[in-house]
Motif scaffolding. Structure first.
Motif, PDB file in Angstrom:
ATOM      1  N   TYR A  33       0.830  -1.124  -0.106  1.00 10.78           N
ATOM      2  CA  TYR A  33      -0.010   0.057   0.006  1.00 10.78           C
ATOM      3  C   TYR A  33       0.897   1.088   0.224  1.00 10.78           C
ATOM      4  O   TYR A  33       0.484   2.404  -0.152  1.00 10.78           O
ATOM      5  N   LYS A  34       2.186   1.193   0.336  1.00 12.67           N
ATOM      6  CA  LYS A  34       3.127   2.241   0.213  1.00 12.67           C
ATOM      7  C   LYS A  34       3.035   2.859  -1.345  1.00 12.67           C
ATOM      8  O   LYS A  34       3.164   3.959  -1.542  1.00 12.67           O
ATOM      9  N   GLY A  35       3.090   1.930  -2.230  1.00 12.44           N
ATOM     10  CA  GLY A  35       2.930   2.266  -3.849  1.00 12.44           C
ATOM     11  C   GLY A  35       1.581   2.900  -3.998  1.00 12.44           C
ATOM     12  O   GLY A  35       1.805   3.978  -4.914  1.00 12.44           O
ATOM     13  N   VAL A  36       0.636   2.550  -3.907  1.00 10.55           N
ATOM     14  CA  VAL A  36      -0.733   3.124  -3.801  1.00 10.55           C
ATOM     15  C   VAL A  36      -0.729   4.424  -3.230  1.00 10.55           C
ATOM     16  O   VAL A  36      -1.244   5.636  -3.798  1.00 10.55           O
ATOM     17  N   TYR A  37      -0.200   4.631  -1.827  1.00  6.61           N
ATOM     18  CA  TYR A  37      -0.072   5.858  -1.132  1.00  6.61           C
ATOM     19  C   TYR A  37       0.778   6.767  -2.174  1.00  6.61           C
ATOM     20  O   TYR A  37       0.244   8.169  -2.302  1.00  6.61           O
ATOM     21  N   ILE A  38       1.822   6.480  -2.599  1.00 10.08           N
ATOM     22  CA  ILE A  38       2.825   7.228  -3.344  1.00 10.08           C
ATOM     23  C   ILE A  38       2.019   7.911  -4.533  1.00 10.08           C
ATOM     24  O   ILE A  38       2.089   8.971  -4.940  1.00 10.08           O
ATOM     25  N   PHE A  39       1.384   6.855  -5.390  1.00  7.14           N
ATOM     26  CA  PHE A  39       0.630   7.368  -6.326  1.00  7.14           C
ATOM     27  C   PHE A  39      -0.422   8.252  -6.235  1.00  7.14           C
ATOM     28  O   PHE A  39      -0.746   9.361  -6.889  1.00  7.14           O
ATOM     29  N   PHE A  40      -1.287   8.203  -5.140  1.00 10.46           N
ATOM     30  CA  PHE A  40      -2.130   9.167  -4.930  1.00 10.46           C
ATOM     31  C   PHE A  40      -1.583  10.505  -4.315  1.00 10.46           C
ATOM     32  O   PHE A  40      -2.174  11.501  -4.489  1.00 10.46           O
ATOM     33  N   THR A  41      -0.521  10.425  -3.667  1.00 13.75           N
ATOM     34  CA  THR A  41       0.144  11.580  -3.230  1.00 13.75           C
ATOM     35  C   THR A  41       0.576  12.449  -4.566  1.00 13.75           C
ATOM     36  O   THR A  41       0.469  13.647  -4.596  1.00 13.75           O
ATOM     37  N   PHE A  78       8.576   5.154  -9.036  1.00 12.80           N
ATOM     38  CA  PHE A  78       8.400   6.045 -10.176  1.00 12.80           C
ATOM     39  C   PHE A  78       8.785   5.333 -11.442  1.00 12.80           C
ATOM     40  O   PHE A  78       7.854   5.205 -12.448  1.00 12.80           O
ATOM     41  N   ASP A  79       9.778   4.217 -11.520  1.00 17.59           N
ATOM     42  CA  ASP A  79      10.029   3.755 -12.622  1.00 17.59           C
ATOM     43  C   ASP A  79       8.845   2.494 -13.097  1.00 17.59           C
ATOM     44  O   ASP A  79       8.436   2.412 -14.076  1.00 17.59           O
ATOM     45  N   TYR A  80       8.493   2.200 -11.729  1.00 18.92           N
ATOM     46  CA  TYR A  80       7.343   0.977 -11.854  1.00 18.92           C
ATOM     47  C   TYR A  80       6.161   1.667 -12.382  1.00 18.92           C
ATOM     48  O   TYR A  80       5.294   0.853 -13.253  1.00 18.92           O
ATOM     49  N   MET A  81       5.729   2.617 -11.837  1.00 15.02           N
ATOM     50  CA  MET A  81       4.560   3.497 -12.176  1.00 15.02           C
ATOM     51  C   MET A  81       4.468   3.936 -13.812  1.00 15.02           C
ATOM     52  O   MET A  81       3.382   3.821 -14.378  1.00 15.02           O
ATOM     53  N   THR A  82       5.350   4.293 -14.176  1.00 18.08           N
ATOM     54  CA  THR A  82       5.719   4.564 -15.730  1.00 18.08           C
ATOM     55  C   THR A  82       5.612   3.426 -16.464  1.00 18.08           C
ATOM     56  O   THR A  82       5.193   3.337 -17.460  1.00 18.08           O
TER      57      THR A  82
END
Length: 173
Positions: A33-41, A78-82
């Motif tokens: 959920y850290k990944g989702v938190y960063i995405f929403f931030t 960042f790399d994974y989200m892109t």
């Protein structure tokens, strides 16, 4: 003196089934959920200022400080989200900018009544803005993001400017 137009949004629409989205599920599987938190931030930071976000060392430090996540892990995120397509990979790799076509569509749908006539030279646009203006120095009288909806123009549907209220008209009858 007129109030300046605020570029950013105070809130933005979010699909109620966002956690069923395959990209979000993959992000959650890999980073929790850290990944989702960063995405929403990042989404909040984007929409607060417009439809894109320039990423520099100061922003990465600030995001790391706010989230408590290590800078190296943020860079992996960042790399994974892109890579997933949550943000446009080409713009992130070339200009260190977070945006996507979906982000821009939602932003312009929310702001279409605010802008009126929009300047054509907006940076990092990934979508086409319909050009309805007759003058080439103007970009659009309105933004038509959803082509299935009928166009609504403020000029075609002016507000009523009656001198008398209904109550007064009824009394006169």
């Amino acid at each position: 003196m007129a109030r300046p137009i605020k570029l950013g949004l105070d809130y933005f629409p979010l699909d109620v089934d966002i956690f069923m989205n395959l990209k979000i599920r993959k992000l959650t599987r890999k980073f929790g959920y850290k990944g989702v938190y960063i995405f929403f931030t990042i989404l909040c930071d984007i929409y607060k200022n417009g439809y894109y976000l320039s990423v520099d060392e100061d922003y990465i430090f600030d995001l790391s400080d706010r989230s408590g996540i290590d800078i190296d892990e943020l860079n992996k995120l960042f790399d994974y989200m892109t890579k997933l397509g949550l943000f446009n990979m080409k713009l992130f790799k070339s200009d260190l900018v977070f945006t996507s076509e979906t982000i821009q569509k939602r932003f312009f749908l929310a702001k279409q009544n605010t802008f009126g006539k929009i300047i054509c030279e907006l940076p990092y646009l990934l979508m086409n803005v319909n050009k309805n203006a007759s003058d080439t120095s103007e970009c659009a009288d309105n933004l038509n993001i959803d082509e299935n909806k009928e166009e609504v123009s403020i000029e075609l549907m002016p507000q009523s400017k009656e001198k008398y209220s209904r109550v007064l008209k009824e009394k006169e009858k």
